[in-house]
Design a protein around this motif. Structure first.
Motif, short mmCIF file in Angstrom:
data_model
loop_
_atom_site.label_atom_id
_atom_site.label_comp_id
_atom_site.label_asym_id
_atom_site.label_seq_id
_atom_site.Cartn_x
_atom_site.Cartn_y
_atom_site.Cartn_z
N GLY A 1 0.82 -1.20 0.00
CA GLY A 1 0.00 0.00 0.00
C GLY A 1 0.86 1.26 0.00
N PHE A 2 0.33 2.33 -0.59
CA PHE A 2 1.07 3.58 -0.69
C PHE A 2 0.12 4.77 -0.52
N HIS A 3 0.68 5.97 -0.55
CA HIS A 3 -0.07 7.19 -0.23
C HIS A 3 -0.63 7.14 1.19
N GLY A 4 0.04 6.38 2.06
CA GLY A 4 -0.49 6.16 3.40
C GLY A 4 -0.66 7.42 4.22
N THR A 5 0.30 8.33 4.17
CA THR A 5 0.17 9.56 4.97
C THR A 5 -1.02 10.38 4.49
N SER A 6 -1.27 10.38 3.18
CA SER A 6 -2.41 11.12 2.65
C SER A 6 -3.73 10.45 3.05
#
Length: 370
Positions: A151-156
């Motif tokens: 998974g990515f864009h986690g902080t967003s």
């Protein structure tokens, strides 16, 4: 305590100096089109130096870096050390557009005395169950080679999901689908601010159609192009990451341009938008099934926040799920936090401006104090 945050993209570097106590942004900027003709900087190191010259380091206590891929090596923010950098290098191939660029900035600043802390997009997805993060591949692929969904864009996703829950007076049971739609695009399903599924996988290539990335495709296509079309694996990787998506479908990667072409009747741009939107709708539908319903749908990032047309196209096919837009609110929305739902909608549809730099600064502050 002032924190200088670097948010490195494949051709951009966003930066912000943030007072960790008041969360006030004292300086912020963007170095754009890095390494491109007419761009602001020749490479990411030069871009970081431009940012530092603007901010200055005299009052900066710590530098925080957004790192896209932490794999299973980094489960929480990490203070930069030689060992950390060595482990970070091993993850370059899992996020080839972002990790090498971000790492180059970190390594280029090692000689300065200011401590550096890495924040990983993958950390938000530590709550995924094995049913969500495992692939149906041989066990030793997972055990020996860490083949799994990260998974990515986690902080967003974490930031906008928390904002959405607060806005709708939600709680630990609130079911949220967040759509981060920018040059890269991903969707995440969360319950009470805890991720339960997400569209990007072992790398940021999986999932939704993006500006230059293909998103989901039959894995046998890769074998076909190497075994029968004569392409090297590196050529296939480059094509799927840099020459596919909207760019591959219609020759343009900027959503604004593609939408303008669609409005003028361009058939390839129309097809590109149709495929882009269809993939989003399919993902939302599957997540509603997993969540057992939905309390709020959140649009964020460049396209999600600023394209009323994409929001309309996505939502018009979802009315049977209780998702319905106020066309007036959708068309005129310009806030960082807005409810664009129709009055009778069962599901709240929100536009939430993401603030990855502030989210990173919060994590860096907590790590620095620990």
């Amino acid at each position: 305590m002032n924190i200088l945050v670097f948010n490195v993209g494949s051709t951009t570097l966003k930066y912000a100096c943030i007072d960790a106590e008041t969360e006030e942004i004292t300086t912020a900027g963007l170095v754009d089109r890095i390494g491109q003709p007419g761009g602001d900087a020749i490479d990411h190191i030069a871009a970081a130096k431009i940012a530092i010259s603007e901010v200055g380091l005299n009052n900066v206590c710590v530098i925080g870096h957004r790192i896209v891929q932490g794999g299973d090596l980094f489960l929480e923010p990490a203070l930069v050390t030689p060992d950390v950098l060595e482990r970070l290098r091993t993850l370059d191939t899992l996020a080839p557009l972002h990790n090498p660029a971000a790492r180059s900035v970190v390594e280029g600043l090692v000689e300065i005395e200011t401590p550096q802390i890495l924040v990983f997009d993958t950390s938000y997805f530590l709550t995924l169950s094995p049913a969500a993060f495992r692939y149906a591949v041989p066990e030793d692929w997972y055990q020996k080679h860490a083949v799994r969904r990260y998974g990515f864009h986690g902080t967003s996703h974490q930031y906008v999901t928390q904002k959405a829950i607060q806005f709708i007076d939600g709680d630990e049971t609130s079911r949220i689908i967040s759509l981060h739609l920018g040059g890269g695009a991903s969707a995440t399903a969360s319950v009470g601010g805890r991720a339960v599924d997400t569209s990007m996988g072992m790398t940021p290539l999986e999932g939704l159609v993006m500006a230059t990335r293909s998103g989901d495709l039959d894995p046998a296509i890769v074998l076909h192009m190497t075994e029968h079309a004569g392409l090297e694996p590196s050529e296939v990787r480059n094509s799927l990451n840099r020459k596919s998506g909207l760019l591959g479908l219609c020759g343009d990667q900027d959503m604004r341009t593609v939408l303008e072409r669609r409005q003028s009747g361009d058939s390839s741009a129309t097809l590109a938008i149709d495929i882009y939107v269809r993939r989003i709708i399919k993902t939302i539908g599957s997540y509603i099934a997993i969540l057992g319903g939905l309390d709020a749908l959140v649009f964020t990032a460049g396209v999600g926040q600023h394209s009323s047309e994409i929001r309309h196209l996505v939502c018009e096919s979802l009315q049977h799920f209780g998702i319905s837009l106020s066309q007036e609110k959708n068309r005129t929305c310009c806030d960082d936090l807005a409810d664009i739902s129709a009055p009778n909608a069962r599901v709240r549809t929100l536009v939430v401006g993401t603030n990855e730099e502030l989210a990173i600064a919060r994590l860096v502050r907590n790590r620095a104090k620990s």
